[in-house]
Design an enzyme around this catalytic site. Structure first.
Site, PDB file in Angstrom:
ATOM      1  N   TYR A   1      43.815  -2.699 -13.007  1.00  0.00           N
ATOM      2  CA  TYR A   1      44.817  -3.575 -12.394  1.00  0.00           C
ATOM      3  C   TYR A   1      44.314  -4.350 -11.180  1.00  0.00           C
ATOM      4  O   TYR A   1      44.630  -5.536 -11.030  1.00  0.00           O
ATOM      5  CB  TYR A   1      46.071  -2.764 -12.060  1.00  0.00           C
TER       6      TYR A   1
ATOM      7  N   GLU B   1      52.776   3.770 -17.851  1.00  0.00           N
ATOM      8  CA  GLU B   1      51.686   4.094 -18.776  1.00  0.00           C
ATOM      9  C   GLU B   1      51.217   5.529 -18.597  1.00  0.00           C
ATOM     10  O   GLU B   1      50.889   6.210 -19.575  1.00  0.00           O
ATOM     11  CB  GLU B   1      50.546   3.087 -18.584  1.00  0.00           C
TER      12      GLU B   1
END
Length: 413
Positions: A95, A137
């Site tokens: 990310y 997630e």
């Protein structure tokens, strides 16, 4: 949480985003792959070349900016993307890389508008969204790992069966080489696989719908060969590799089942609608319903080019004896031999084959379909699903009872 100033500044960039369109995301991907080429092993480069992924990412960025004050409106998109990320084994460390290149893209493309203050607001907004995805997630990863037969990351599976279902679709059955059980899945979900085609620059990761009911031991996917005969299409790297080079005994890396599109039991009639290879998740649902001996009516509506491309035809006919199943098929183009074969098939099945020519038209079926209470599941090309969904709406089906799956980068109908 974002401050009121952060929200105001992010929303102020909406006109800039909309005027730039996919130029932003195309530049972003070019920049990211230039500086972090290792990510080409994760991203579907065919979707990059087609423009599908940049368009999908732009839609997601614009939607986030517009709903920055109401993130609950994005919960469906977050769930869909989080499932997709787990099938790619996306990790928290990915990310910051994406965030860095997104901010750099906005700074480089609009240096006057993207001031230090605006960049700070977007950095905070991205950090918030990244945290939402990372947390969701992680929940999905842990839920899978803690179930019987579950695992984290890649697991090696051997091809134990390869079967041609039609002229373009071939099924592959995988069993884990460790001999242990495999985690169950919801009918309609997909499986992530990783392959390394010979003489190919990158490892490739793809998702294919599971096409059978869960059994705790093996998985089956059914893959359409994507060739260049269809106008505008380029040969599919992975689909052709699977068809031509992967055989019984070969070993592939497989990621756990994922996907937010799946059958939900509501104790109501079920209508499964598909076109082309969109039949695969519908076949999984049908096999699962048959295994449970569902006593509600089931309708199986499928559209394809011709008999040669009609996958699972014989299997569906066999299941008419196990379910309260009504089966209709629409063919776009049949030659004389196929028409004769279809007529013979209809006679041998005592009229159980309901075949039609042309595009799927649901109006003549209005009296038999459960329009007022059934659940409708759609899968196929986006244009097909839009066409069918419009028909269903006009026939009185509530939007909340229409569920669909899009192959590739997501599009709203």
């Amino acid at each position: 949480m974002l401050s009121a100033k952060h929200i105001e500044l992010v929303k102020s960039t909406i006109p800039l985003l909309e005027s730039a369109g996919t130029d932003i995301t195309e530049y972003f991907y070019q920049r990211m792959f230039k500086h972090n080429p290792e990510l080409k092993h994760i991203f579907n480069m065919s979707n990059q070349r087609s423009g599908g992924q940049p368009a999908a990412l732009f839609s997601a960025i614009a939607a986030y900016a517009k709903n920055i004050e109401n993130l609950a409106a994005l919960s469906g998109a977050v769930e869909r993307i989080a499932h997709k990320h787990t099938s790619l084994n996306i990790q928290p460390e990915h990310y910051p890389i994406v965030g860095h290149h997104l901010l750099a893209t906005l700074r480089e493309l609009a240096p006057e508008a993207f001031t230090t203050e605006v960049e700070e607001a977007w950095a905070a907004a991205y950090g918030l969204l990244a945290g939402i995805f990372i947390n969701r997630e992680d929940e999905l990863y842990q839920k899978n790992a803690n179930q019987l037969g579950g695992w984290l990351g890649a697991r090696q599976f051997k091809v134990i069966e390869k079967r041609q279902e039609s002229s373009l679709v071939t099924s592959f059955v995988f069993a884990p080489i460790d001999g242990e059980s495999v985690v169950d899945y919801q009918a309609g979900q997909y499986l992530g696989i990783k392959v390394e085609p010979a003489n190919h620059e990158y490892r490739e990761m793809r998702q294919y719908s599971l096409s059978d009911k869960p059994n705790g031991k093996t998985y089956r996917i059914s893959v359409k060969r994507e060739d260049s005969r269809t106008p505008g299409n380029e040969p599919g790297t992975v689909s052709n590799y699977l068809h031509d080079q992967v055989n019984i005994g070969d070993v592939l890396d497989v990621f756990p089942p994922a996907g937010d599109f799946h059958y939900v039991e509501r104790n109501e009639p079920v209508v499964l609608i598909s076109a082309g290879v969109g039949v695969t998740p519908m076949q999984s649902m049908l096999e699962m319903l048959a295994s449970k001996a569902l006593d509600k009516p089931v309708f199986y509506l499928h559209a394809c080019e011709n008999l040669a491309q009609h996958s699972f035809n014989e299997r569906v006919q066999a299941l008419t004896n196990e379910l309260k199943l009504t089966h209709h098929t629409w063919y776009r183009d049949l030659d004389g031999n196929e028409q004769e074969a279809l007529n013979s098939q209809g006679q041998s099945n005592s009229g159980s084959v309901n075949s039609h020519m042309g595009f799927m038209n649901l109006v003549p079926l209005k009296a038999e379909l459960p329009l007022d209470k059934g659940d409708f599941y759609l899968c196929g090309p986006v244009a097909f699903m839009s066409f069918v969904k419009q028909q269903l709406i006009e026939l009185g089906v509530e939007d909340t009872r229409i569920h669909y799956e899009v192959f590739g980068p997501h599009s709203d109908l």
